[in-house]
Design an enzyme around this catalytic site. Structure first.
Site, PDB file in Angstrom:
ATOM      1  N   ASP A 292      -5.054  -4.386  -2.854  1.00  0.00           N
ATOM      2  CA  ASP A 292      -5.026  -2.944  -3.091  1.00  0.00           C
ATOM      3  C   ASP A 292      -3.615  -2.468  -3.398  1.00  0.00           C
ATOM      4  O   ASP A 292      -3.402  -1.615  -4.265  1.00  0.00           O
ATOM      5  CB  ASP A 292      -5.626  -2.183  -1.913  1.00  0.00           C
ATOM      6  CG  ASP A 292      -4.837  -2.346  -0.619  1.00  0.00           C
ATOM      7  OD1 ASP A 292      -4.211  -3.405  -0.433  1.00  0.00           O
ATOM      8  OD2 ASP A 292      -4.865  -1.419   0.210  1.00  0.00           O
TER       9      ASP A 292
ATOM     10  N   GLU B 276       0.833  -1.204   0.000  1.00  0.00           N
ATOM     11  CA  GLU B 276       0.000   0.000   0.000  1.00  0.00           C
ATOM     12  C   GLU B 276       0.868   1.254   0.000  1.00  0.00           C
ATOM     13  O   GLU B 276       0.702   2.161  -0.819  1.00  0.00           O
ATOM     14  CB  GLU B 276      -0.898  -0.007   1.228  1.00  0.00           C
ATOM     15  CG  GLU B 276      -1.573   1.321   1.552  1.00  0.00           C
ATOM     16  CD  GLU B 276      -1.895   1.403   3.033  1.00  0.00           C
ATOM     17  OE1 GLU B 276      -2.964   0.917   3.420  1.00  0.00           O
ATOM     18  OE2 GLU B 276      -1.073   1.953   3.804  1.00  0.00           O
TER      19      GLU B 276
END
Length: 355
Positions: free
Chosen positions: A123, A66
């Site tokens: 993500d 991330e």
């Protein structure tokens, strides 16, 4: 004074060359100005090591995909090619999984090995793939484009699945498919990245994935405040409920849902009305339990307040430099909110046109 025909022929070319030179100079100045942005300089000084590791100061100084993806996106936006290369090189050297072209999600500098948990985080993979494609186009660097394509193909193969009547984004390759249900995280739908991929690959799964992410958000608002939880359970009949394996909160994960929706251009969507109402109070709590209604005893961070400003139509109030007291996550949300508030800054193709 006689005018030579050749002079007449050369005049438009000379003028055009001058215009091009001025445009190039202007773009160069803009690039230098962005790279010198005080917020970007402060963010790098506080959270990015010289070799390109983004340090999570609020979580034991670990690093994760991330943070690497966010740092790479910021480097693209602020036109910092040198910093981008360092971020990519560190990410590729320490987190890239050659077996499937995904990225190990967590790096613990004091552990042996540093990548104890070899699972990915979807993500982070999306953010890295998005940043790589943008950088490859911006700086005409084929290595970045190839790496982005490899990771996008891996996401399509391992992380997108049909379940309960939806096309869903699994949070990781392993561990989130259960007996009769899947665990999901709506903040992993990085909507501007998915939209970018959908424009690049119109026949791919991205557009439907976005559509079904919105469908899920519409039916995943719970409690008095009608808020999405950090983690969601979707059963094989299409029913949704807050996942009980984590605290049933609208909190540190779900705060990214309005950020990504706004960034995608849907900050005013009705599915965010509950968030907007909950954040009307002057100092919203950092989290609220969507079932028990218990609230945090401490307020939303500066980064969370920046996301709040976006969906309240007050993007101009987002501070240029994150406060020194804020940790990596809060400072990142603030920087990303600044970028999201700019006019489509990360949707520009190699020819300068919006994709």
């Amino acid at each position: 004074m006689a005018v030579d025909d050749d002079d007449v022929a050369r005049a438009p070319s000379a003028a055009f060359a001058l215009v091009l030179a001025l445009v190039w100079l202007a773009l160069s100045v803009i690039g230098v100005a962005r790279a010198a942005d005080p917020g970007w300089r402060a963010y790098q000084a506080r959270f990015i090591s010289e070799e390109g590791r983004v340090v999570d100061t609020g979580n034991g100084n670990i690093s994760h995909t991330e943070g690497q993806g966010w740092g790479m996106l910021m480097a693209v936006y602020f036109d910092d090619a040198d910093r981008f290369e360092k971020l990519f090189r560190w990410t590729n050297d320490h987190l890239h999984r050659k077996v499937d072209n995904l990225y190990t999600w967590r790096f613990e500098p004091d552990a042996d090995p540093a990548t104890v948990d070899r699972n990915n985080a979807t993500d982070g993979d999306l953010l890295i793939a998005w940043a790589l494609e943008l950088a490859g186009r911006k700086w005409k660097e084929p290595r970045y484009v190839v790496a982005s394509i490899d990771t996008r193909n891996a996401i399509r193969r391992y992380l997108i699945a049909e379940y309960g009547g939806y096309l869903v984004l699994l949070p990781a390759r392993d561990g989130f498919r259960k007996d009769g249900y899947v665990q999901l995280n709506l903040s992993y739908w990085v909507m501007p990245a998915l939209d970018f991929f959908a424009r690049l690959e119109p026949d791919g799964p991205w557009r439907r994935l976005m559509y079904d992410g919105v469908r899920l958000l519409n039916v995943s608002r719970f409690g008095k405040h009608q808020l999405p939880p950090d983690w969601l359970r979707l059963d094989d009949n299409g029913n949704v409920s807050p996942a009980t394996e984590w605290p049933t909160r609208f909190g540190f994960e779900a705060v990214r849902v309005p950020l990504y929706m706004y960034w995608w251009g849907l900050g005013a969507m009705p599915a965010l009305d509950g968030v907007r109402r909950f954040w009307l109070q002057p100092k919203p709590p950092a989290w609220v339990d969507v079932i028990s209604e218990e609230e945090a005893e401490y307020p939303l961070s500066a980064g969370g307040m920046a996301v709040r400003a976006l969906i309240q139509g007050r993007a101009g109030r987002i501070a240029l430099v994150p406060p020194r007291a804020e940790d990596y996550y809060s400072a990142s949300l603030q920087m990303l909110s600044r970028i999201a508030a700019a006019p489509a800054p990360l949707l520009i193709g190699q020819d300068g046109k919006k994709l």
